[in-house]
Design a protein around this motif. Structure first.
Motif, mmCIF file in Angstrom:
data_model
loop_
_atom_site.group_PDB
_atom_site.id
_atom_site.type_symbol
_atom_site.label_atom_id
_atom_site.label_comp_id
_atom_site.label_asym_id
_atom_site.label_seq_id
_atom_site.Cartn_x
_atom_site.Cartn_y
_atom_site.Cartn_z
ATOM 1 N N ASP A 145 -9.416 -8.904 4.101
ATOM 2 C CA ASP A 145 -8.453 -7.889 3.674
ATOM 3 C C ASP A 145 -8.688 -6.566 4.389
ATOM 4 O O ASP A 145 -7.751 -5.898 4.835
ATOM 5 C CB ASP A 145 -8.545 -7.693 2.158
ATOM 6 N N ALA A 146 -9.969 -6.187 4.463
ATOM 7 C CA ALA A 146 -10.275 -4.904 5.107
ATOM 8 C C ALA A 146 -9.915 -4.923 6.593
ATOM 9 O O ALA A 146 -9.385 -3.944 7.147
ATOM 10 C CB ALA A 146 -11.752 -4.582 4.915
ATOM 11 N N THR A 147 -10.206 -6.073 7.244
ATOM 12 C CA THR A 147 -9.911 -6.172 8.681
ATOM 13 C C THR A 147 -8.410 -6.116 8.942
ATOM 14 O O THR A 147 -7.917 -5.374 9.813
ATOM 15 C CB THR A 147 -10.494 -7.482 9.233
ATOM 16 N N GLN A 204 0.855 -1.188 0.000
ATOM 17 C CA GLN A 204 0.000 0.000 0.000
ATOM 18 C C GLN A 204 0.886 1.231 0.000
ATOM 19 O O GLN A 204 1.791 1.336 0.817
ATOM 20 C CB GLN A 204 -0.903 -0.015 1.248
ATOM 21 N N LEU A 220 -2.279 -2.612 2.465
ATOM 22 C CA LEU A 220 -3.101 -3.591 1.748
ATOM 23 C C LEU A 220 -2.641 -4.980 2.127
ATOM 24 O O LEU A 220 -1.448 -5.221 2.296
ATOM 25 C CB LEU A 220 -2.988 -3.410 0.225
ATOM 26 N N GLU A 243 -1.487 3.894 3.305
ATOM 27 C CA GLU A 243 -2.468 2.830 3.129
ATOM 28 C C GLU A 243 -1.774 1.483 3.259
ATOM 29 O O GLU A 243 -0.642 1.310 2.816
ATOM 30 C CB GLU A 243 -3.160 2.914 1.766
ATOM 31 N N GLN A 246 -6.167 -4.986 6.953
ATOM 32 C CA GLN A 246 -5.662 -3.684 6.514
ATOM 33 C C GLN A 246 -5.790 -2.645 7.619
ATOM 34 O O GLN A 246 -4.850 -1.882 7.906
ATOM 35 C CB GLN A 246 -6.428 -3.235 5.269
ATOM 36 N N THR A 247 -6.944 -2.627 8.256
ATOM 37 C CA THR A 247 -7.164 -1.643 9.321
ATOM 38 C C THR A 247 -6.217 -1.881 10.499
ATOM 39 O O THR A 247 -5.581 -0.949 11.024
ATOM 40 C CB THR A 247 -8.613 -1.711 9.789
ATOM 41 N N SER A 256 -12.556 -10.287 0.952
ATOM 42 C CA SER A 256 -12.599 -8.829 1.000
ATOM 43 C C SER A 256 -12.718 -8.327 2.440
ATOM 44 O O SER A 256 -12.056 -7.355 2.834
ATOM 45 C CB SER A 256 -13.777 -8.311 0.164
ATOM 46 N N ILE A 257 -13.575 -9.021 3.210
ATOM 47 C CA ILE A 257 -13.735 -8.626 4.614
ATOM 48 C C ILE A 257 -12.432 -8.865 5.381
ATOM 49 O O ILE A 257 -12.002 -8.041 6.215
ATOM 50 C CB ILE A 257 -14.899 -9.400 5.246
#
Length: 502
Positions: free
Chosen positions: A79-81, A8, A14, A12, A83-84, A76-77
């Motif tokens: 990855d988002a988790t 990222q 990723l 960001e 990532q955060t 996707s979920i």
């Protein structure tokens, strides 16, 4: 080294987890079914009902589709988790480590005091509860600080830190503890912990200039994160499974209802086809009865003509013969003055006798019951030549011997009437009688070389009689189940043809 990577830019983070399960299952599905039992399975499926076939196909298609969708959504979920969490940890560690690496702008190692301070902070603060290891890398791949002291001042390939050296936060999620590569020496300590981890590479910058002088790597425990991801996966798969099952059941009931309607229509159509077959059979039977009745009518008509011929011959002809005989007696007994009158009476009587005999000869059919069709046509041509003193060109192929009597009589009458027309209206020129039999089709043709039949409305009695004779021939042929064809052109003669299926 690790199974999942993402990069990222700047702020960001990723995370990418390459999931091979779906690909492997797809390849297995493609390779499966190519065996010798494939045709047998297809044959079994074809014998199932439409609704069952649909359920099987829909289950396979929707199953694969929803598997892909479920993996995509859960990935996707995840990855988002990740990532955060990674982004938060990276920012925190940057702020934590950057004050200790400012001296690396001129030196290639950290002072012992700095190393001890970092060790103390990592062990005494809350970081120890979720950060299990920390490393500081120089741009050339040399580790200047590490929780595992065995790797300090050792140089390793810079593939992992190359993303961070460009200013990106680089994250790797390591949940495959069983895989261990020989070249993963720098990760040996972290792998020995035998817990799921995700490692974060963050650029460490020089204060004031923002120049990247080192890369900080830290390993954070992922147990809580893994539990959260697993819970999310379960929820996603529960929703996807419920939606897929609901769609399959709904579509099954719709297709089953349509299948029942199709079966009802098939049953009704089959019944109609059976009824149509029955009606066709009845019509064929009725057609046979009509044909038999027409033939019987033709036989009765022939008997009637025979009786009329016999009556004319035995009645008027005998009376006219008696008149002539008495006139001869009168001639011998009367005076000379009555000779001329008597001669005129005698000639009139003689003409009447000849005409009646000619009519009776045409009405009386020779006995053809014991003759074949070939012999009957030969006899007809001979009698026509004898009566009209003309020539008939006879061309007869091999004809069947078992022609029914009614059909044989009808053919005889047809040819007789056609030859009579050829004699009367064509003067007997080019008279030809031919017959052939091929593939169950019997064809009889009479032709002449006369002036042909005019298409204009007839104006003389002879033309009227000709048209009446054609109508009679057509009726006779068609009443026996045949086809009547007349071909004529001005100055090109006339052809009359009759065809019968036997």
């Amino acid at each position: 080294m690790c199974t999942e990577t993402k990069a990222q830019p700047n702020s960001e983070t990723l995370v990418n987890e390459s999931d091979q399960t779906l690909v492997e299952s797809d390849m297995g599905l493609k390779s499966h079914g190519a065996g010798p039992g494939r045709q047998g399975t297809g044959a079994k499926l074809r014998h199932l009902s439409r609704s069952t076939q649909f359920v099987i196909c829909a289950t396979i298609i929707l199953g694969l589709t929803m598997t892909f969708v479920g993996n995509l959504v859960s990935q996707s979920i995840e990855d988002a988790t990740v990532q955060t969490a990674a982004e938060t940890g990276a920012r925190y560690m940057q702020n934590f480590l950057e004050p200790f690496v400012q001296g690396l702008t001129t030196a290639k190692e950290l002072p012992d005091e700095t190393i001890q301070t970092i060790d103390h902070l990592l062990s005494s603060t809350s970081l120890s509860t979720h950060v299990v290891s920390v490393k500081i890398w120089l741009p050339d791949g040399t580790i200047v600080y590490s929780t595992d002291k065995s790797t300090v001042q050792k140089t390793f390939p810079t593939e992992e830190i190359s993303q961070a050296l460009t200013g990106k936060i680089y994250t790797e999620f390591d949940n495959d503890l069983g895989s261990y590569a020989v070249d993963d020496v720098e990760d040996a300590f972290e792998r020995s912990l035998n817990i799921p981890l995700y490692e974060i590479f963050a650029p460490l910058r020089e204060a004031g200039t923002g120049k990247i002088i080192a890369v900080g790597e830290f390993y954070e425990t992922a147990e809580a994160l893994q539990r959260e991801i697993n819970n999310v996966r379960k929820k996603v798969w529960a929703i996807v499974g419920t939606a897929t099952t609901g769609m399959i059941l709904l579509l099954f009931f719709i297709v089953r209802r349509g299948d029942k309607i199709i079966k009802q229509h098939e049953t009704a159509l089959k019944w109609r086809m059976d009824e149509q077959t029955r009606l066709h059979s009845n019509n064929a039977a009725l057609q046979r009865k009509v044909t038999k009745a027409n033939r019987e009518f033709s036989r009765i008509n022939e008997l009637t003509l025979r009786r009329i011929g016999a009556d004319l011959h035995d009645g008027p002809a005998q009376l006219l013969a008696l008149i002539l005989l008495r006139l001869e007696e009168l001639e011998s007994s009367e005076g000379v003055s009555d000779v001329e009158a008597l001669e005129m009476i005698r000639r009139a009587g003689q003409d009447a006798l000849n005409e009646v005999r000619e009519i009776s000869l045409g009405l009386a059919l020779p006995e053809v019951n014991d003759l074949t069709l070939h012999d009957a046509l030969v006899l007809l041509a001979e009698r026509h030549e004898e009566r009209t003193e003309t020539r008939v060109d006879l061309q007869l192929d091999t004809l069947p011997d078992d022609v029914p009597v009614a059909l044989k009589i009808g053919i005889y009458r047809f040819a007789q009437e056609a030859l009579n027309n050829a004699y009367v209206h064509a003067g007997g020129k080019g008279q030809k009688l031919s017959a052939s039999h091929s593939e169950g089709l019997l064809e009889v043709q009479v032709e002449d070389a006369g002036v042909g039949i005019s298409t204009e409305k007839p104006s003389v009695p002879a033309r009227g009689r000709t048209r009446l004779g054609l109508v009679g021939m057509r009726y006779r042929v068609e009443s026996l189940g045949g086809v009547f064809i007349i071909e004529s052109a001005p100055q090109a003669g006339t052809k009359a043809r009759a065809q019968f299926k036997i």
